[in-house]
Design a protein around this motif. Structure first.
Motif, PDB file in Angstrom:
ATOM      1  N   LEU A 165      48.772  52.791  33.237  1.00  0.00           N
ATOM      2  CA  LEU A 165      49.153  52.820  34.472  1.00  0.00           C
ATOM      3  C   LEU A 165      47.741  51.795  35.247  1.00  0.00           C
ATOM      4  O   LEU A 165      47.934  51.443  36.248  1.00  0.00           O
ATOM      5  CB  LEU A 165      49.571  53.846  35.239  1.00  0.00           C
ATOM      6  N   GLY A 166      46.468  52.539  34.754  1.00  0.00           N
ATOM      7  CA  GLY A 166      45.520  51.939  35.373  1.00  0.00           C
ATOM      8  C   GLY A 166      45.158  50.642  35.199  1.00  0.00           C
ATOM      9  O   GLY A 166      44.951  49.655  35.887  1.00  0.00           O
ATOM     10  N   ALA A 201      40.785  44.811  32.614  1.00  0.00           N
ATOM     11  CA  ALA A 201      42.262  44.774  32.455  1.00  0.00           C
ATOM     12  C   ALA A 201      42.415  44.734  30.967  1.00  0.00           C
ATOM     13  O   ALA A 201      43.328  45.566  30.497  1.00  0.00           O
ATOM     14  CB  ALA A 201      42.731  43.598  32.953  1.00  0.00           C
ATOM     15  N   VAL A 202      41.825  43.959  30.255  1.00  0.00           N
ATOM     16  CA  VAL A 202      41.726  43.900  28.866  1.00  0.00           C
ATOM     17  C   VAL A 202      41.169  45.282  28.114  1.00  0.00           C
ATOM     18  O   VAL A 202      41.886  45.818  27.349  1.00  0.00           O
ATOM     19  CB  VAL A 202      40.957  42.777  28.166  1.00  0.00           C
ATOM     20  N   THR A 243      43.117  56.333  39.825  1.00  0.00           N
ATOM     21  CA  THR A 243      41.610  56.812  40.295  1.00  0.00           C
ATOM     22  C   THR A 243      40.554  56.713  39.203  1.00  0.00           C
ATOM     23  O   THR A 243      39.714  55.919  39.471  1.00  0.00           O
ATOM     24  CB  THR A 243      41.572  58.122  40.810  1.00  0.00           C
ATOM     25  N   GLN A 244      40.836  57.336  38.096  1.00  0.00           N
ATOM     26  CA  GLN A 244      39.863  57.394  36.905  1.00  0.00           C
ATOM     27  C   GLN A 244      39.689  56.019  36.269  1.00  0.00           C
ATOM     28  O   GLN A 244      38.681  55.891  35.776  1.00  0.00           O
ATOM     29  CB  GLN A 244      40.228  58.525  35.912  1.00  0.00           C
ATOM     30  N   ASN A 245      40.922  55.364  36.469  1.00  0.00           N
ATOM     31  CA  ASN A 245      40.619  54.000  35.446  1.00  0.00           C
ATOM     32  C   ASN A 245      40.561  52.660  36.676  1.00  0.00           C
ATOM     33  O   ASN A 245      39.659  52.212  36.634  1.00  0.00           O
ATOM     34  CB  ASN A 245      41.766  53.782  34.621  1.00  0.00           C
ATOM     35  N   ALA A 246      41.733  52.521  37.533  1.00  0.00           N
ATOM     36  CA  ALA A 246      41.691  51.325  38.339  1.00  0.00           C
ATOM     37  C   ALA A 246      40.606  51.339  39.492  1.00  0.00           C
ATOM     38  O   ALA A 246      39.753  50.360  39.334  1.00  0.00           O
ATOM     39  CB  ALA A 246      42.879  51.014  38.746  1.00  0.00           C
TER      40      ALA A 246
END
Length: 290
Positions: free
Chosen positions: A178-179, A29-30, A64-67
């Motif tokens: 958004l992620g 998250a950070v 997808t790519q982040n979260a």
């Protein structure tokens, strides 16, 4: 792409250094929220308009790519070794080739398939299943799913650039925000180790947020915008190669014979694909710079 490889390879050294002092989902998250703040500040300073032509695609890429990618990586790290998870996430290039063929019509040539086969053999040598799967199949499966989501996000980003040509800086900032917002509830809900503030954590997170995330993902989006998704994805296989060499230089982790063979095969695969990238397809006006 070379700078991206160096930046992301260094991030594995930083992540290993900070792992004892921060929970995995807090870290994720950070990482993304901090990176988003840096990119938004840069966009505002450069007076870039913050609107986007496609919110739907941007949201899907952030999820997808982040979260999803980062959550499956962290779940895998909780079940197995860093090496298993880190290396199996780099099945990403192979997912990019398949998904790019399906969603973008980016059909690989025979030379592409030759490079893919060499790189796949190198990745197999890295994982070395013949030595036994420490921790079982679960961490390998989780790492592979993480690679699938990363690959899907890469292909969706290529589609966004082809269809809407968004500003790279603003586009990277929004998908990262958004992620990060999608990961934040998980970080708050899942019990994790307490933060232990010290110099190592501070310096490590500064590198991860400023260099590996804000700069690294911006560079990655620039690469995805300029070259076919399959070329961008396979180029990412340079990261584990450089990460192993950095670990040897900075941490004294000498590569094994299997890892040395793996690096040679991956580099041969990348060289093969790079030669294919220099040759424009017949009847196409699109050329890719070496």
């Amino acid at each position: 792409m070379l700078i991206t490889i160096l930046v992301w390879a260094g991030s594995w050294i930083a992540m290993k250094a900070v792992a004892p002092y921060i929970g995995p989902f807090h870290f994720a998250a950070v990482r993304y929220l901090g990176g988003a703040v840096v990119l938004f500040v840069a966009a505002i300073a450069l007076r870039r308009p913050l609107s986007l032509p496609s919110w739907r695609l941007t949201l899907l890429i952030g999820l997808t790519q982040n979260a999803a990618f980062q959550c499956f990586v962290q779940l895998g790290l909780g079940q197995g070794s860093v090496g298993q998870v880190a290396l199996t996430t780099y099945t990403m290039p192979f997912w990019v080739v398949l998904l790019g063929w399906w969603l973008l019509g980016d059909r690989p040539s025979a030379r592409h398939w030759s490079g893919i086969a060499l790189a796949a053999a190198g990745l197999l040598c890295f994982v070395a299943p013949w030595k036994g799967l420490v921790g079982g199949l679960l961490p390998i499966g989780l790492g592979t799913v993480a690679g699938l989501f990363w690959g899907l996000g890469t292909v969706l980003a290529k589609r966004a650039f082809d269809r809407h040509a968004p500003d790279v800086l603003v586009f990277s900032a929004w998908q990262m925000l958004l992620g990060g917002l999608a990961i934040a509830p998980v970080a708050l809900a899942v019990p994790q180790k307490a933060l232990q503030w010290n110099g190592t954590l501070l310096l490590g997170m500064l590198y991860v947020v400023l260099i590996a995330t804000a700069l690294g993902y911006l560079l990655w989006m620039l690469v995805v915008r300029r070259v076919p998704a399959s070329i961008a994805g396979l180029s990412g296989l340079g990261v584990p190669v450089v990460a192993v060499l950095m670990a040897w230089a900075f941490l004294g982790e000498r590569p094994t014979q299997d890892e040395a063979l793996a690096m040679a095969l991956i580099l041969a695969g990348l060289w093969t694909v790079s030669r294919a990238a220099r040759r424009p397809r017949a009847g196409s006006d699109d050329t890719v710079a070496p």
